[in-house]
Design an enzyme around this catalytic site. Structure first.
Site, PDB file in Angstrom:
ATOM      1  CD  GLN A  37      -3.191   0.528   2.134  1.00  0.00           C
ATOM      2  OE1 GLN A  37      -2.881  -0.145   3.115  1.00  0.00           O
ATOM      3  NE2 GLN A  37      -4.394   0.998   1.959  1.00  0.00           N
ATOM      4  N   GLY A  38       0.584   2.193  -0.857  1.00  0.00           N
ATOM      5  CA  GLY A  38       1.407   3.388  -0.937  1.00  0.00           C
ATOM      6  C   GLY A  38       0.684   4.521  -1.614  1.00  0.00           C
ATOM      7  N   GLY A  39       1.435   5.555  -1.971  1.00  0.00           N
ATOM      8  CA  GLY A  39       0.840   6.744  -2.559  1.00  0.00           C
ATOM      9  C   GLY A  39       0.273   6.522  -3.939  1.00  0.00           C
ATOM     10  N   GLY A  56      -1.163   3.590  -4.996  1.00  0.00           N
ATOM     11  CA  GLY A  56      -2.259   2.634  -5.032  1.00  0.00           C
ATOM     12  C   GLY A  56      -2.079   1.532  -4.008  1.00  0.00           C
ATOM     13  CB  THR A  57      -4.273  -0.712  -2.401  1.00  0.00           C
ATOM     14  OG1 THR A  57      -4.467   0.510  -1.681  1.00  0.00           O
ATOM     15  CG2 THR A  57      -4.231  -1.859  -1.408  1.00  0.00           C
ATOM     16  CE  LYS A 108       0.770   0.728  -7.634  1.00  0.00           C
ATOM     17  NZ  LYS A 108       2.127   1.190  -7.936  1.00  0.00           N
ATOM     18  CG  ASP A 162       8.893   6.206  -5.878  1.00  0.00           C
ATOM     19  OD1 ASP A 162       9.720   6.767  -5.138  1.00  0.00           O
ATOM     20  OD2 ASP A 162       7.868   5.643  -5.458  1.00  0.00           O
TER      21      ASP A 162
END
Length: 734
Positions: free
Chosen positions: A411-413, A415-416, A431, A528
């Site tokens: 889970q992050g900025g 999406g999940t 995702k 990223d």
């Protein structure tokens, strides 16, 4: 000619007058005598009755007018039963020592043509007295004689209301009688008391013991008692003959009347037809009966009058029951209504579902079009060997058990990520991306096509996508053994993990990024790069993942300037000045990864002295002061040669150069890491270390130096403190 017409007219009028034999009373006839209504065919006066046999005399007796038929006072007339009630005279007899007696004369109606017959149904010859033999005689052609005996051996045996031969007796008469004589047997009647004999209405007689040894029976009734007389039209015989109307005297004049044969002697009378009431002997005398006034319907029923009849109905939801004679709930109707209602509701629901499904399909098609699905399909069709799948939303819902929380592996900025199982029991990582803007929607299909063609051993493979939702979903190969972040910062604390293993993973990650920068067409900038986005497969090979912040290398100036996003601690220093994502941006982030391997520290600390929070700042300061040992991890100092360590440190320093143009390319970094790996003094221990590492991977999330790792399965993890500068700017910021 005029004479002929006059003759014809005279003949017509004469014929009409001769055929007009309908008998109706005059309009000025007397309608009542005393309290008795005169109903035709009876009447008072000339041309007021059907014929002379129905004439009524209205006589003034002591100032009171009373109607009479012959000698009999009329009590009432019944048209429907064809009867009249009159007062008949009581015959009295008293025996004395001289043998004298008093006897009344004959009673009845003289002549066979009279309309009247003594009712044999409602009258009885009644005798009252003790030791009395009374008889009734018809002296006409019938020669009828009958009688009964009343005895009084024991007066105590007499009972009021009981006429069984003790104190009184009764006997029936035959029909057809219109005249009778009453008398007593003088040889049998020897008691010196009064005896009485009379033909009277049976229902009107009620014996009283007081009648014995007194004149009370005669006195109470003033010498007369009610008698019922049947009447009919005797001259025409039965209805069959009368209805032929050969003589023109047919009495049933109303159109709604019917002929009824007399049961007492020859003749007929008239009645209104079923459903009508009134006088059948007058034209239009029978009128429709409103049967509903008599409330003929069962309880709860509704009466409906019709011409000549009526019908009953039950209120809605009820039906007539012959067993209970009532309107009971109509279970069948209720069930039918409920079933019909449910059927209509089902049809409406199905129709609604069909409409909603069509709307949903239309929305899905629109999303598919917006996300470039048409372009993607065309390319997939033209390139038949393309191993890429466009999944439906239903397939991914089934694969993740409706995106159950227990399936979340990252889970992050952007999406999940969920662990799923698609067809052929293949494990995948699905995702659900965060929101994207309109420009990204238009370019999504084309960019997915480009990413799907990336086939490198050190890059996570994109297997497919779902485009029929508002925000597209991506399907990647599943990488099971955690991330480089976990290997450096969580699993290895207190353990001697092979530095050569970390160096190999860094080298493989550099090879993957080098492929993206140099061999993808067009080149892809990751955006990223961090240890949490370097996954480890079952053989602990590095797999670069999470292209949520990636963009294609810009081809013109208009595309070049874009707001990007990344992870604090890995962002390149010129970010706030240029907001430009270049290949050297990924190089800076990779330099931070080398620092993590050398120091075992996280890129950014949220606690502690401000000058000690940024790992890159601390490292560059130590290099400037020629104090590298102060930042190296203790286990690194003991494992590797200083030449290797200094080489890595120098490479990291170049990657972290404040000027992007001075940084090496990813190819140069990959080549240098390959060269440095050869300097490792113990290359043979690498496999043992990897076996050791394999046993340490996996496990629940922990917090390390202020960062919470929200995944333990190794797919696309991000820190909760990941602070994107502009979440909506990247192509795949989902």
């Amino acid at each position: 000619m005029r004479v002929i017409l006059e003759l014809v007219l005279i003949l017509v009028l004469s014929t009409a007058q001769c055929g007009s034999t309908t008998k109706v009373p005059r309009s000025d006839c007397q309608k009542q005598c005393g309290h008795i209504d005169m109903e035709y065919p009876f009447g008072i006066g000339t041309d007021c009755s059907f014929n002379g046999g129905f004439d009524i005399n209205c006589t003034n007796q002591n100032g009171v007018f009373k109607p009479f038929i012959g000698d009999f006072e009329l009590l009432n007339i019944s048209l429907t039963q064809s009867t009249v009630r009159v007062l008949n005279f009581i015959t009295a007899y008293c025996y004395n020592s001289s043998g004298s007696m008093e006897v009344s004369g004959p009673r009845g109606f003289n002549g066979t043509n009279t309309p009247y017959r003594l009712s044999d149904v409602r009258n009885k010859f009644t005798v009252v007295g003790c030791n009395t033999l009374g008889y009734i005689v018809d002296d006409g052609n019938r020669r009828y004689q009958s009688g009964c005996v009343s005895t009084c051996r024991n007066l105590s045996d007499l009972v009021d209301g009981v006429c069984s031969g003790m104190g009184c007796c009764q006997t029936a008469i035959p029909n057809g009688m219109y005249y009778y004589r009453a008398g007593f047997d003088m040889g049998f009647n020897t008691s010196q008391t009064w005896s009485y004999a009379v033909l009277m209405e049976a229902s009107e007689f009620n014996f009283s013991t007081a009648y014995i040894n007194s004149t009370r029976f005669n006195d109470t009734n003033a010498g007369r008692v009610p008698m019922v007389v049947d009447w009919a039209f005797r001259g025409e015989g039965s209805c069959v003959t009368a209805e032929r109307n050969e003589t023109g005297d047919y009495a049933c004049l109303s159109s709604n009347s019917k002929c009824v044969n007399s049961t007492n002697g020859p003749g007929y009378f008239c009645n209104c037809s079923q459903g009508y009431e009134g006088n059948p002997y007058l034209p239009d005398g029978c009128r429709d009966t409103n049967e509903c006034n008599r409330h003929p319907c069962p309880s709860g029923g509704v009466c409906h009058n019709t011409i000549g009849g009526y019908y009953c109905s039950c209120r809605a939801g009820r039906k007539f029951s012959g067993e209970t004679n009532a309107c009971n709930p109509d279970i069948g109707l209720i069930i039918g209504v409920i079933a019909g209602f449910l059927a209509l509701m089902s049809i409406a629901f199905c129709r609604h579902m069909i409409i909603q499904r069509r709307k949903l399909n239309k929305i899905k098609q629109e999303y598919f079009r917006q996300h470039g699905g048409t372009l993607l399909f065309e390319r997939m069709k033209s390139e038949k060997g393309l191993a890429f799948t466009v999944f439906s939303e239903a397939e991914l819902i089934h694969a993740t058990n409706n995106f159950d929380k227990s399936r979340i592996i990252g889970q992050g900025g952007h999406g999940t990520v969920y662990k799923g199982m698609v067809k052929d029991d293949m494990q995948v990582a699905i995702k659900r991306c965060a929101l994207i803007d309109e420009r990204q929607k238009k370019e999504f299909g084309q960019e997915m096509l480009i990413l799907s063609q990336i086939n490198h051993k050190n890059i996570v493979k994109l297997l497919g996508c779902c485009l029929e939702v508002e925000v597209p979903m991506l399907v990647y190969e599943f990488i099971p053994n955690g991330t480089l972040f976990e290997l450096i910062h969580r699993k290895n604390q207190g353990l001697q993990i092979s530095f050569g293993t970390l160096l190999r993973i860094a080298h493989e990650a550099a090879e993957g990024l080098h492929f993206l920068h140099s061999y993808a067409s067009p080149p892809i900038l990751h955006g990223d790069v961090k240890t949490a986005n370097i996954l480890l497969d079952k053989n602990h090979m590095a797999k670069v993942s999470d292209f949520g912040a990636s963009i294609l290398a810009p081809s013109d100036k208009e595309q070049f300037v874009t707001m990007v996003q990344g992870t604090c601690g890995y962002l390149y220093p010129e970010y706030m000045q240029t907001c430009q994502l270049t290949d050297k941006s990924d190089v800076y982030s990779f330099g931070v990864i080398i620092l993590e391997i050398l120091t075992g520290e996280v890129p950014l600390k949220l606690v502690g002295p401000e000058m000690q929070r940024s790992l890159s700042s601390v490292f560059l300061s130590a290099m400037k002061e020629n104090n590298l040992d102060s930042v190296l991890a203790s286990h690194v100092k003991g494992q590797e040669s200083m030449e290797l360590i200094r080489g890595l440190a120098e490479l990291a320093k170049q990657c972290l150069d404040m000027c992007g143009s001075n940084r090496p390319s990813m190819k140069e970094i990959a080549d240098e890491l390959g060269r440095l790996r050869k300097l490792s003094p113990h290359p043979w221990v690498q496999d043992d270390a990897e076996i050791e590492i394999e046993s340490l991977l996996g496990g629940p999330s922990t917090t390390t130096n202020g960062f919470e790792i929200v995944t333990s399965t190794g797919y696309a993890t991000e820190e909760r403190e990941n602070l994107p500068m502009n979440p909506g700017s990247s192509y795949y910021a989902r």
